[in-house]
Write a protein that holds these residues in place. Structure first.
Motif: not given
Length: 836
Positions: A423-435
């Protein structure tokens, strides 16, 4: 007319700038030195250029190619073995045999008027014309003596002061006739000053010296390298400077953003796509390369910063050079004349003393004082895991490829076929890193159930309820919004053990993760019904009817967090009358610093009093922690809020055990003892608190820290601000009390705290001395050294696990006594540092 650019030198005196690049590629005002030379030749109509190469020849050929991008035609000749300054030109004779040609250096900086020099050469009908310059210190150059007509009469290579008869030196630039090749045989080593020119002199052929009036710098030392750029910025050359000129002597590249509060003092040259943040101070005489990030409050004066560097907040760099792709963290000081090589990593609070050289790929630990140059070896900053997990500057240190490797390391630790919740928080950079993390996990055969952008407490619950082997959550670090934080959990949803972290770290550094065959790559699916399952378990552990009967009027500040998509439904089921503040997801507006949170809490308190509500709640840290305000608007946080929860739990569960860190006030013991309960003290890190809650057989009803984090082990053994909020309502309802009444019933306490900087290498010695001094006293060694005094006061000396600090805590009968106790130990540590 053609030209020869001599570009074979190693530039040994410029190391570490030239450790991994030839001297002609060293940048001057964000452009390779040799490029300045090529563009100068082109401006004088010379477009056919022979480049002689030896050291790292491929680097130069790869950078300039055939020269078409610069509007010239480049021909390369590469020496297999060194042929000398003249022998290398002889190798290119076939390109130069038809006409006069000029030789220039690819690693010196000049704005020579080539046309004037060529006119002089032709006027004198010279076989060889040497371009000369007057210098202050001729010891490092070849001194040339001419007569009144300019004819050269004598050479003296690198004289002593007793041999200096002139300040006129050879610049290494020559205008020559093709007949010069008659003095050389192919593939033999010749030097112009030692072999060819003395022979021409002996043959009494025409050889003249042209004393140039323009700028020339040999760039032969690290000091000259910086000085050449200061002089170019100061307008001492006619060479063009890249970028849009702003305010006279400030040049700024395309795409660069400068905060209005940043101070730029010319002359300054800033490259393309840089970002200069608030209150930064840049200049004078400073060069910043492309793609650099300068954080808040950084000070750069007479600094030369190459491309792709990160300069942390409040860092000071003075008259120093920082090469490519360095990571310089916050509060670093780099003093005059220092050089930081490519890809160095300097942790926060470090000092690099004057004239120190760091060769490429060195790592300096936090708080270090570097007093010797580092050439051989590399020193890693220590553990990959620090505090809550693995953190790094988002999209600078913590990149998608780093995340992929990290995910593969965790997957290899769990073994093929395991299932991980992400899971991740709502920031775009964390979405990128989670992938990136997910890609690494499945590449080693681990299956992923993605919880998408779910609040952290729900992800922890999902790990337990789905029987997963573990989990990963990625978010921006609390209080450090430039850092991405990756947290790893075990099957209980709590932080991995230290032993588990070390194993992952070993796998990461050794890259000891085997990729699976294509048909064994892990599956990626989404978690089904995560919120529904959480909600069912949530209400199973809550006296819903008691809360409903109380009819609470609440003010809830969601802080622009994704909790706003979960909690309102639950509060509706509890039949509370709720006013929601900031109840939508917006990562840009979410509070990122203590000051941001304090402002929102202040606003919450104001609303609470105005609307005559019973309770106000601020939910932070991705739903893990909370701050509370009572009906009078008074804010409860930290140890005050911990005492409130301890009081209510002890009354609701007489004889209950409560786990708190060693830093908590002793009033917690008095609260529990009043109802037959007890206190379990743990280490200060949250992992210890969660592990105690998960593994204890002592009937722990509550675990809480000093920052608004609460665990109710009956629900799950991890911080959960949503459930803690609901339990607070339940306990107030069952005990028929208001929050202000609870607060009034609490015992008074007085605490003080202080942070004392201390180099890493002295921490152990200081702890040894303090431990020896504590012998025979009432001392507790759960975490640090906690000494109890006869008057009931105590002091705790705690070495920080990840920073070069000691943290001192004290509790006493009054505030002055607590402050005095902290001050006494601060001075004691200061004295021990001096002795050490």
């Amino acid at each position: 007319m053609k030209a020869v650019v001599m570009a074979g030198g190693e530039g040994t005196r410029l190391r570490p700038l030239t450790s991994s690049r030839p001297k002609p590629l060293v940048p001057i005002l964000n452009k390779p030195c040799m490029q300045h030379t090529i563009e100068l030749l082109k401006r004088h109509g010379i477009t056919d250029i022979v480049v002689t190469l030896y050291y790292l020849a491929d680097e130069i050929e790869g950078y300039f190619g055939d020269g078409s991008e610069l509007g010239v035609n480049l021909i390369y000749t590469v020496e297999d073995t060194p042929l000398g300054t003249a022998g290398s030109v002889k190798k290119a004779q076939e390109y130069l045999k038809d006409d006069t040609f000029i030789i220039v250096s690819g690693d010196a900086l000049t704005d020579l008027d080539v046309d004037k020099a060529l006119a002089y050469h032709r006027e004198k009908q010279s076989v060889a014309t040497l371009v000369l310059q007057h210098v202050d210190n001729p010891l490092e150059f070849g001194v040339v003596i001419t007569d009144e007509s300019g004819r050269i009469r004598r050479f003296l290579e690198k004289p002593s002061w007793g041999e200096v008869f002139s300040d006129t030196v050879n610049t290494g630039m020559y205008i020559l006739e093709p007949s010069i090749f008659d003095y050389m045989e192919p593939e033999k080593n010749y030097d112009w000053s030692q072999d060819i020119f003395p022979q021409i002199l002996a043959d009494e052929k025409a050889m003249f010296g042209y004393v140039m009036g323009e700028y020339w710098c040999d760039v032969g030392s690290l000091q000259q390298y910086r000085q050449a750029q200061y002089e170019m910025l100061g307008g001492q050359t006619n060479l063009p400077i890249e970028g849009a000129r702003m305010g006279g002597d400030i040049w700024i590249g395309a795409g660069t953003e400068i905060d209005p509060s940043a101070q730029i003092i010319g002359p300054v040259c800033i490259g393309k796509n840089c970002r200069i943040k608030a209150d930064a101070h840049v200049g004078p005489e400073t060069v910043i390369g492309d793609n650099c990030l300068i954080e808040e409050g950084a000070i750069l004066q007479r600094a030369i910063i190459w491309d792709s560097n990160y300069i942390g907040a409040r860092t000071q760099i003075t008259a120093s050079t920082v090469c490519f792709r360095c990571m310089i963290k916050e509060d670093v000081t780099i003093q005059e004349g220092a050089v930081v090589g490519d890809r160095c990593h300097i942790e926060g609070g470090s000092t690099i003393r004057p004239l120190i050289k760091l060769w490429p790929d060195k790592v300096i630990e936090a708080g270090s004082m570097v007093t010797m140059s580092l050439i051989w070896g590399s020193k890693w900053q220590g553990a990959l895991f620090q505090n809550l997990g693995v953190s790094g500057i988002a999209n600078v240190e913590m990149t998608p490829d780093f995340a992929c490797k990290l995910g593969a390391s965790y997957g290899a630790f769990l073994k093929k076929g395991a299932t991980v919740i992400t899971s991740r928080d709502s920031t775009l950079v964390c979405r990128m890193l989670k992938r990136g993390l997910i890609a690494g996990l499945v590449s080693v055969g681990v299956n992923v159930l993605d919880n998408e952008g779910m609040p952290l407490p729900i992800t922890r619950h999902t790990i337990r309820s789905s029987n997963a082997a573990g989990g990963i959550h990625i978010r921006l670090a609390p209080d450090q919004p430039n850092l991405a934080l990756v947290e790893f959990f075990d099957k209980n949803g709590i932080y991995l053990s230290t032993n588990g972290q070390r194993k992952i770290e070993t796998i990461f550094y050794r890259e000891d993760f085997g990729r699976t065959d294509a048909d064994e790559v892990g599956e990626i699916n989404y978690v089904p019904r995560a919120i529904e399952q959480y909600s069912q378990d949530f209400f199973r552990h809550l006296n819903t009817e008691a809360v409903q009967k109380r009819n609470f009027r609440l003010i809830v500040d969601y802080a622009f967090n994704r909790i706003s998509g979960v909690l309102p439904q639950m509060l509706g089921r509890l039949e509370t009358e709720t006013v929601a503040l900031n109840a939508y997801t917006d990562p840009k507006k979410s509070p990122k610093t203590p000051a941001d949170r304090a402002e929102l809490v202040k606003s919450l308190s104001t609303y609470l009093v105005t609307m005559k509500a019973d309770l106000g709640i601020f939910l932070g840290d991705d739903g893990e922690r909370l701050t509370v305000a009572d009906e009078t608007g008074s804010v409860l946080s930290g140890p005050d809020l911990l005492a409130v929860f301890a009081f209510l739990v002890s009354r609701a569960n007489p004889g209950a055990q409560v786990a708190v860190p060693v830093t908590a006030p002793s009033s917690i013991e008095r609260i529990l003892q009043a109802n037959g309960g007890g206190v379990i003290r743990t280490k200060t890190d949250v992992r210890a608190l969660m592990t105690t809650a998960a593994e204890s057989r002592q009937g722990i009803a509550l675990a809480g820290d000093m920052s608004g984090g609460f665990i109710f082990p009956e629900f799950h053994p991890a911080f959960d601000g949503l459930f803690a909020f609901a339990k607070l309502l339940e306990m107030l309802a069952l005990q028929e009390m208001t929050l202000s009444q609870v607060r009034a019933a609490l015992p008074v306490y007085y605490m003080a705290t202080e942070t004392v900087p201390c180099p890493w290498e002295l921490k152990g010695r200081i702890m040894r001395v303090l431990t020896a001094e504590s012998e025979g006293t009432n001392t507790e060694l759960v975490d640090g050294i906690k000494t109890y005094r006869d008057d009931g006061s105590w002091v705790l000396v705690l070495p920080d696990a990840s920073e070069p600090f000691f943290r001192i805590y004290a509790e006493a009968a009054n505030q002055d006594a607590a402050n005095e106790l902290v001050h006494r130990y601060t001075m004691k540590i200061g004295g021990l540092k001096t002795v050490a």
